[in-house]
Design a protein around this motif. Structure first.
Motif, PDB file in Angstrom:
ATOM      1  N   PHE A  52      37.026  35.806   6.152  1.00  0.00           N
ATOM      2  CA  PHE A  52      35.959  36.745   5.834  1.00  0.00           C
ATOM      3  C   PHE A  52      36.251  37.521   4.553  1.00  0.00           C
ATOM      4  O   PHE A  52      37.407  37.765   4.203  1.00  0.00           O
ATOM      5  N   SER A  53      35.194  37.921   3.867  1.00  0.00           N
ATOM      6  CA  SER A  53      35.334  38.711   2.648  1.00  0.00           C
ATOM      7  C   SER A  53      34.085  39.557   2.428  1.00  0.00           C
ATOM      8  O   SER A  53      33.053  39.347   3.061  1.00  0.00           O
ATOM      9  N   LYS A  54      34.208  40.536   1.532  1.00  0.00           N
ATOM     10  CA  LYS A  54      33.096  41.405   1.114  1.00  0.00           C
ATOM     11  C   LYS A  54      32.361  42.022   2.304  1.00  0.00           C
ATOM     12  O   LYS A  54      31.127  42.042   2.349  1.00  0.00           O
ATOM     13  N   ILE A  55      33.128  42.528   3.250  1.00  0.00           N
ATOM     14  CA  ILE A  55      32.546  43.086   4.464  1.00  0.00           C
ATOM     15  C   ILE A  55      32.072  44.523   4.239  1.00  0.00           C
ATOM     16  O   ILE A  55      32.781  45.331   3.656  1.00  0.00           O
ATOM     17  N   GLU A  56      30.876  44.801   4.694  1.00  0.00           N
ATOM     18  CA  GLU A  56      30.299  46.144   4.624  1.00  0.00           C
ATOM     19  C   GLU A  56      29.933  46.592   6.034  1.00  0.00           C
ATOM     20  O   GLU A  56      29.177  45.918   6.731  1.00  0.00           O
ATOM     21  N   LYS A  57      30.479  47.726   6.452  1.00  0.00           N
ATOM     22  CA  LYS A  57      30.198  48.253   7.784  1.00  0.00           C
ATOM     23  C   LYS A  57      28.914  49.069   7.800  1.00  0.00           C
ATOM     24  O   LYS A  57      28.609  49.790   6.866  1.00  0.00           O
ATOM     25  N   ASN A  58      28.172  48.926   8.885  1.00  0.00           N
ATOM     26  CA  ASN A  58      26.973  49.723   9.157  1.00  0.00           C
ATOM     27  C   ASN A  58      26.013  49.817   7.969  1.00  0.00           C
ATOM     28  O   ASN A  58      25.634  50.913   7.545  1.00  0.00           O
ATOM     29  N   PRO A  59      25.590  48.678   7.430  1.00  0.00           N
ATOM     30  CA  PRO A  59      24.607  48.710   6.333  1.00  0.00           C
ATOM     31  C   PRO A  59      23.240  49.142   6.858  1.00  0.00           C
ATOM     32  O   PRO A  59      22.961  49.063   8.058  1.00  0.00           O
ATOM     33  N   ALA A  60      22.398  49.595   5.950  1.00  0.00           N
ATOM     34  CA  ALA A  60      21.032  49.978   6.334  1.00  0.00           C
ATOM     35  C   ALA A  60      20.230  48.721   6.639  1.00  0.00           C
ATOM     36  O   ALA A  60      20.130  47.814   5.808  1.00  0.00           O
ATOM     37  N   LEU A  61      19.661  48.650   7.846  1.00  0.00           N
ATOM     38  CA  LEU A  61      18.869  47.498   8.262  1.00  0.00           C
ATOM     39  C   LEU A  61      17.531  47.975   8.798  1.00  0.00           C
ATOM     40  O   LEU A  61      17.457  49.003   9.477  1.00  0.00           O
ATOM     41  N   SER A  62      16.473  47.234   8.503  1.00  0.00           N
ATOM     42  CA  SER A  62      15.152  47.608   8.989  1.00  0.00           C
ATOM     43  C   SER A  62      14.928  47.054  10.388  1.00  0.00           C
ATOM     44  O   SER A  62      15.664  46.191  10.863  1.00  0.00           O
ATOM     45  N   ALA A  63      13.885  47.535  11.041  1.00  0.00           N
ATOM     46  CA  ALA A  63      13.563  47.100  12.403  1.00  0.00           C
ATOM     47  C   ALA A  63      13.184  45.623  12.451  1.00  0.00           C
ATOM     48  O   ALA A  63      13.287  44.980  13.492  1.00  0.00           O
ATOM     49  N   THR A  64      12.755  45.073  11.326  1.00  0.00           N
ATOM     50  CA  THR A  64      12.324  43.674  11.293  1.00  0.00           C
ATOM     51  C   THR A  64      13.358  42.750  10.630  1.00  0.00           C
ATOM     52  O   THR A  64      13.057  41.590  10.351  1.00  0.00           O
ATOM     53  N   SER A  65      14.549  43.250  10.396  1.00  0.00           N
ATOM     54  CA  SER A  65      15.564  42.465   9.683  1.00  0.00           C
ATOM     55  C   SER A  65      15.875  41.138  10.371  1.00  0.00           C
ATOM     56  O   SER A  65      16.202  40.146   9.709  1.00  0.00           O
ATOM     57  N   PHE A  66      15.795  41.113  11.710  1.00  0.00           N
ATOM     58  CA  PHE A  66      16.221  39.931  12.449  1.00  0.00           C
ATOM     59  C   PHE A  66      15.054  39.147  13.052  1.00  0.00           C
ATOM     60  O   PHE A  66      15.258  38.260  13.865  1.00  0.00           O
ATOM     61  N   LYS A  67      13.839  39.489  12.645  1.00  0.00           N
ATOM     62  CA  LYS A  67      12.666  38.765  13.135  1.00  0.00           C
ATOM     63  C   LYS A  67      12.594  37.410  12.442  1.00  0.00           C
ATOM     64  O   LYS A  67      12.537  37.326  11.217  1.00  0.00           O
ATOM     65  N   PHE A  68      12.583  36.335  13.220  1.00  0.00           N
ATOM     66  CA  PHE A  68      12.552  34.992  12.650  1.00  0.00           C
ATOM     67  C   PHE A  68      11.115  34.589  12.338  1.00  0.00           C
ATOM     68  O   PHE A  68      10.228  34.692  13.183  1.00  0.00           O
ATOM     69  N   VAL A  69      10.894  34.128  11.114  1.00  0.00           N
ATOM     70  CA  VAL A  69       9.579  33.644  10.685  1.00  0.00           C
ATOM     71  C   VAL A  69       9.624  32.119  10.684  1.00  0.00           C
ATOM     72  O   VAL A  69      10.406  31.515   9.944  1.00  0.00           O
ATOM     73  N   MET A  70       8.813  31.505  11.510  1.00  0.00           N
ATOM     74  CA  MET A  70       8.823  30.052  11.640  1.00  0.00           C
ATOM     75  C   MET A  70       8.393  29.388  10.328  1.00  0.00           C
ATOM     76  O   MET A  70       7.327  29.684   9.805  1.00  0.00           O
ATOM     77  N   PRO A  71       9.216  28.485   9.783  1.00  0.00           N
ATOM     78  CA  PRO A  71       8.853  27.808   8.534  1.00  0.00           C
ATOM     79  C   PRO A  71       7.601  26.939   8.712  1.00  0.00           C
ATOM     80  O   PRO A  71       7.397  26.337   9.766  1.00  0.00           O
ATOM     81  N   LYS A  72       6.804  26.869   7.689  1.00  0.00           N
ATOM     82  CA  LYS A  72       5.567  26.087   7.743  1.00  0.00           C
ATOM     83  C   LYS A  72       5.877  24.604   7.935  1.00  0.00           C
ATOM     84  O   LYS A  72       6.709  24.036   7.243  1.00  0.00           O
ATOM     85  N   GLY A  73       5.230  23.991   8.929  1.00  0.00           N
ATOM     86  CA  GLY A  73       5.356  22.563   9.175  1.00  0.00           C
ATOM     87  C   GLY A  73       6.633  22.130   9.864  1.00  0.00           C
ATOM     88  O   GLY A  73       6.896  20.927   9.994  1.00  0.00           O
ATOM     89  N   ALA A  74       7.444  23.083  10.313  1.00  0.00           N
ATOM     90  CA  ALA A  74       8.733  22.723  10.932  1.00  0.00           C
ATOM     91  C   ALA A  74       8.546  22.092  12.297  1.00  0.00           C
ATOM     92  O   ALA A  74       7.632  22.462  13.054  1.00  0.00           O
ATOM     93  N   ASP A  75       9.403  21.127  12.629  1.00  0.00           N
ATOM     94  CA  ASP A  75       9.456  20.568  13.981  1.00  0.00           C
ATOM     95  C   ASP A  75      10.230  21.540  14.854  1.00  0.00           C
ATOM     96  O   ASP A  75      11.328  21.981  14.482  1.00  0.00           O
ATOM     97  N   VAL A  76       9.696  21.902  16.022  1.00  0.00           N
ATOM     98  CA  VAL A  76      10.301  22.911  16.884  1.00  0.00           C
ATOM     99  C   VAL A  76      10.722  22.277  18.197  1.00  0.00           C
ATOM    100  O   VAL A  76       9.943  21.559  18.847  1.00  0.00           O
ATOM    101  N   PHE A  77      11.985  22.521  18.590  1.00  0.00           N
ATOM    102  CA  PHE A  77      12.527  22.035  19.845  1.00  0.00           C
ATOM    103  C   PHE A  77      12.984  23.219  20.677  1.00  0.00           C
ATOM    104  O   PHE A  77      13.771  24.046  20.202  1.00  0.00           O
ATOM    105  N   ASN A  78      12.509  23.316  21.915  1.00  0.00           N
ATOM    106  CA  ASN A  78      12.883  24.410  22.798  1.00  0.00           C
ATOM    107  C   ASN A  78      13.898  23.913  23.827  1.00  0.00           C
ATOM    108  O   ASN A  78      13.619  22.965  24.569  1.00  0.00           O
ATOM    109  N   ASN A  79      15.065  24.533  23.862  1.00  0.00           N
ATOM    110  CA  ASN A  79      16.114  24.151  24.821  1.00  0.00           C
ATOM    111  C   ASN A  79      16.298  25.260  25.854  1.00  0.00           C
ATOM    112  O   ASN A  79      16.108  26.409  25.581  1.00  0.00           O
TER     113      ASN A  79
END
Length: 213
Positions: free
Chosen positions: A186-213
């Motif tokens: 690991f390198s360039k580690i920053e603790k407790n950075p400012a993150l927004s409420a939507t930082s981890f919301k996944f946006v499905m790529p257009k035309g992607a094949d989706v598999f649910n496990n």
């Protein structure tokens, strides 16, 4: 179908990064200090697969590199930049594995994907000793090492060791039941950075094949 190296990457998420307190503290003290004080972090990583063959000296295999950002519990974006683009992203409920070359997304329940895995150390809750037996691993290569052994047998990993220095993670070694070791640096580690409420919301790529496990 997911590529085999992708599946290995999922297992090794991880994983790992543990930050903590004073420069002269033991690995376990540093680790516990990090767990109690760090709710989020970001940085860069290099991951190398090392394989033991018939007891011979381990031979370094292919490596990959990229960036990560996480927020406890269970939110993270682990991005492989080299040798190919791939994103592992979790929103606290689901894990999305996006292979850009194939334009393919695999969706898993996050609870099933974490469990007693290396990812649980970094992205899970603070109650790590519930799933892992933690102990000092001694000093090696200028680092203080912490050993984490999963309490359950329902995991492909036999042992995880984390190397810390000056309150920051420097390396993580993941040994599986097939005699292989993955090494993360690991390198360039920053603790407790400012993150927004939507930082981890996944946006499905257009035309992607989706598999649910």
């Amino acid at each position: 179908m997911l590529r085999k190296d992708v599946l290995r990457h999922i297992a090794a998420l991880t994983t790992g990064l543990l930050l903590a307190g004073g420069a002269h503290a033991s690995a376990l003290e540093q680790f516990k200090s990090f767990v109690s004080s760090t709710k989020a972090a970001k940085g860069e990583f290099v991951q190398t697969q090392v394989k033991n063959t018939n007891g011979d000296t381990p031979k370094a295999a292919k490596s990959s590199s990229g960036t990560f950002v996480f927020a406890r519990p269970g939110k993270f974006i682990w991005t492989y930049v080299k040798p190919y683009d791939q994103v592992l992203q979790a929103d606290g409920d689901q894990l999305f594995i996006y292979d850009k070359d194939l334009n393919q997304v695999t969706v898993k329940k996050l609870g099933d994907a974490l469990g007693s895995s290396p990812a649980a150390i970094l992205f899970g809750s603070n109650d790590l000793e519930k799933n892992f037996t933690l102990s000092e691993g001694g000093a090696r290569d200028g680092l203080e090492w912490l050993k984490a052994v999963p309490k359950t047998k329902d995991t492909s990993f036999e042992q995880i060791t984390i190397g810390l220095k000056d309150g920051l993670p420097a390396a993580m070694e993941l040994k599986d039941s097939f005699g292989q070791t993955s090494v993360l640096k690991f390198s360039k580690i920053e603790k407790n950075p400012a993150l927004s409420a939507t930082s981890f919301k996944f946006v499905m790529p257009k035309g992607a094949d989706v598999f649910n496990n």
